[in-house]
Design a protein around this motif. Sequence first.
Motif, mmCIF file in Angstrom:
data_model
loop_
_atom_site.group_PDB
_atom_site.id
_atom_site.type_symbol
_atom_site.label_atom_id
_atom_site.label_comp_id
_atom_site.label_asym_id
_atom_site.label_seq_id
_atom_site.Cartn_x
_atom_site.Cartn_y
_atom_site.Cartn_z
ATOM 1 N N VAL A 377 0.842 -1.197 0.000
ATOM 2 C CA VAL A 377 0.000 0.000 0.000
ATOM 3 C C VAL A 377 0.879 1.251 0.000
ATOM 4 O O VAL A 377 1.907 1.299 0.677
ATOM 5 C CB VAL A 377 -0.936 -0.001 1.230
ATOM 6 N N ARG A 378 0.478 2.248 -0.760
ATOM 7 C CA ARG A 378 1.175 3.534 -0.792
ATOM 8 C C ARG A 378 0.351 4.572 -0.040
ATOM 9 O O ARG A 378 -0.875 4.542 -0.048
ATOM 10 C CB ARG A 378 1.358 4.000 -2.240
ATOM 11 N N LEU A 567 -3.364 -6.757 5.702
ATOM 12 C CA LEU A 567 -3.592 -6.299 4.329
ATOM 13 C C LEU A 567 -2.255 -5.938 3.699
ATOM 14 O O LEU A 567 -1.562 -5.017 4.157
ATOM 15 C CB LEU A 567 -4.524 -5.087 4.325
ATOM 16 N N ASN A 568 -1.889 -6.671 2.652
ATOM 17 C CA ASN A 568 -0.569 -6.490 2.044
ATOM 18 C C ASN A 568 -0.591 -5.685 0.751
ATOM 19 O O ASN A 568 0.461 -5.267 0.281
ATOM 20 C CB ASN A 568 0.062 -7.857 1.768
ATOM 21 N N GLU A 572 -6.425 -5.385 -1.441
ATOM 22 C CA GLU A 572 -6.911 -5.950 -0.178
ATOM 23 C C GLU A 572 -7.418 -4.848 0.743
ATOM 24 O O GLU A 572 -8.451 -5.009 1.406
ATOM 25 C CB GLU A 572 -5.797 -6.745 0.508
ATOM 26 N N PHE A 573 -6.709 -3.747 0.754
ATOM 27 C CA PHE A 573 -7.128 -2.612 1.579
ATOM 28 C C PHE A 573 -8.466 -2.063 1.083
ATOM 29 O O PHE A 573 -9.380 -1.774 1.879
ATOM 30 C CB PHE A 573 -6.045 -1.535 1.543
ATOM 31 N N ARG A 594 0.431 -3.165 5.256
ATOM 32 C CA ARG A 594 1.849 -3.210 4.883
ATOM 33 C C ARG A 594 2.174 -2.120 3.861
ATOM 34 O O ARG A 594 1.607 -2.069 2.767
ATOM 35 C CB ARG A 594 2.192 -4.586 4.315
ATOM 36 N N PHE A 595 3.097 -1.246 4.221
ATOM 37 C CA PHE A 595 3.565 -0.164 3.365
ATOM 38 C C PHE A 595 5.005 -0.426 2.946
ATOM 39 O O PHE A 595 5.743 -1.164 3.610
ATOM 40 C CB PHE A 595 3.533 1.174 4.119
#
Length: 637
Positions: A377-378, A567-568, A572-573, A594-595
């Motif tokens: 995720v960004r 959430l990777n 998913e997010f 996860r970022f």
Amino acid sequence: MPPGLPTGERDTLPFIQYLLHRLRDDLHINSIFGVPGDFNLPALDYVEDFPGMKWIGAVNELNGGYAADGYARVKGAGALVTTFGVGELSAMNAHAGAYAEQIPLIHLVGLPSTSQLSSSEILHHSLGHPHQTLLYSSFFKEISGSMLVVSETTRAEEIDRALEIGVRRCLPVYIALPQDLVEMPLKKEGLSRPLVKDIDNLSAAEMRVISEVLGLLSSCSKPIIIADAGASRDNISAEVSNLISSLPTWPLFVSAMGKGSVNEQHPSFAGTYMGTLSLPPVRTAVEAADFVLSIGALASDFNTGFGSMDFEGKVVVELHATWTSVDGSTFPGVGMKSLLPRLASSLSPITSSAPIPPSPSLSLPLPTIRPASDKFVRHAYFWPRVEKWLREDDVLCVEAGTSSFGAADVRLPRGATMLSQWLWASIGFSVGATVGAAVAAAEGFQENTKKRKAEEEETVASNGDGADENGGDGEAKGRRRVICVVGDGALQMGIQEISNLVRYNLGATIFVVDNRGYTVEKYIRGITREYNAINTGWDYSSTLSYFGSASSSSPDSSASSVSTHVLNTESEFDEFLTTEANADPGNLRFVIVRFEDLDAPRMLKMMAGKMGRMDEKGNLVEGGGGLGGLRRGSRVV
């Protein structure tokens, strides 16, 4: 007499009961946070048995202080109980944070008995020297709005005075109570007089201020409003809302510390202004103004975009709780609570030609039409997506650092509250504050309903405002959602307090920004340094079960009121937020997101670029840095 006040022939009641009546009946405090200790146990017996009051046992005093702070930001005031020495000093950081952030926190400290205090006995929790038992109380003098060390001669009026000063000035109140004076009788007749929370200004002084303001406005055509920290601290929500309604053509901005103080869906809302860190349309709009009406300004480095707010050549009027400044001339004793209604009436005929940025430009657009399914995720995706997911009356608590920089760009729904520490910036604040906010949310909608009734009914739709996804009236759902965004480093400082979300069956959604270290510090200095690293081996997915919940990790989150999610990817997010859009606010969700290790929000990247920590390709570079590299003045940065 107030409801619940004991009746009968006796005209007195114990000291602690008098204080509890004031907290419950006048300050609307229905929960008290803290940790038991031998010197405060006699008081805690009364707290636990007092009608309409609940004891919330914190895991430690620091977290209890953060929780009382978060509770106060939602309900108006909070209360904390600690014990002599070890307890009060453990909570001192939270107490100081409440002072810096202007939060009315009532801190009750249980002291040894009066005989012990006057003897030469060396007591436990002391520094080992006789006659120094009140030394700790002196430590709190500079970080308290008012103080009261209770003695045999203390009267009810002194309690009232201490509470009134703290509430009027939005500052902590320190009350030290020897354990043998918990039941000291006080006349209960004083409770028939409500606390004086507001003081009217002298009419002549107010009229002079208004005259000065009108005179300056006569040569200005582009006035704007900036709601800052004080706009949400001084029990003036109704007055601020009335001012905004009276001046519909004046562009309305907020500072970082002012977020949540006004309705950001109002037609005149023009964005969050933080100097050169602002979104470009917002900065352009502010710089086009010639007159600034500032409500409760707090000119800290973070809040001003590191001193880059540009008011050069503008007339600036600052409204504060106890004083007013008109283009550099100070009027002490002219507070905004009384001044705002009269000022609104006088200014209402005046229109502004200052530009209001178009609504879509006040929200960051999602960077892709569809979320990525093959990468972490960004922040550029996370915050706009969270903005779309938020709904009316949510409470959003963000940690100092990466999360607060990201949340500054979020356009809040109507009635939403944002909890953050832009000034004190104590890492670890958010988890404890989330517990306090969740307790306040569970107590009901009363305080926020008052704020909502004072706001304009008129709202505007904006891209990603969440209206389509979440629909419905927050009040109809019965309880406000409480949402926390905390980095993994900050989480490790205060994770114990999550056990109270489980213990007291509180609802909250906690997003853990899993980016493997102190990212905001890495952007300042030391990208690869060990001092910015944390233990990345924690199994966050086991957190809720470790603290005693029957946590579910089912993909169907609606199957359980307590669940954990890992959430990777952005897809998913996105799926999680879509599923959770209308979930019960009483649910407890622990969400690990996860970022990329060094990914950061737009505003944090801008800060690093101005510090010379980021090259022209957007890559962080070693060396240099430090916040000292930013100098005040927009022309410099």
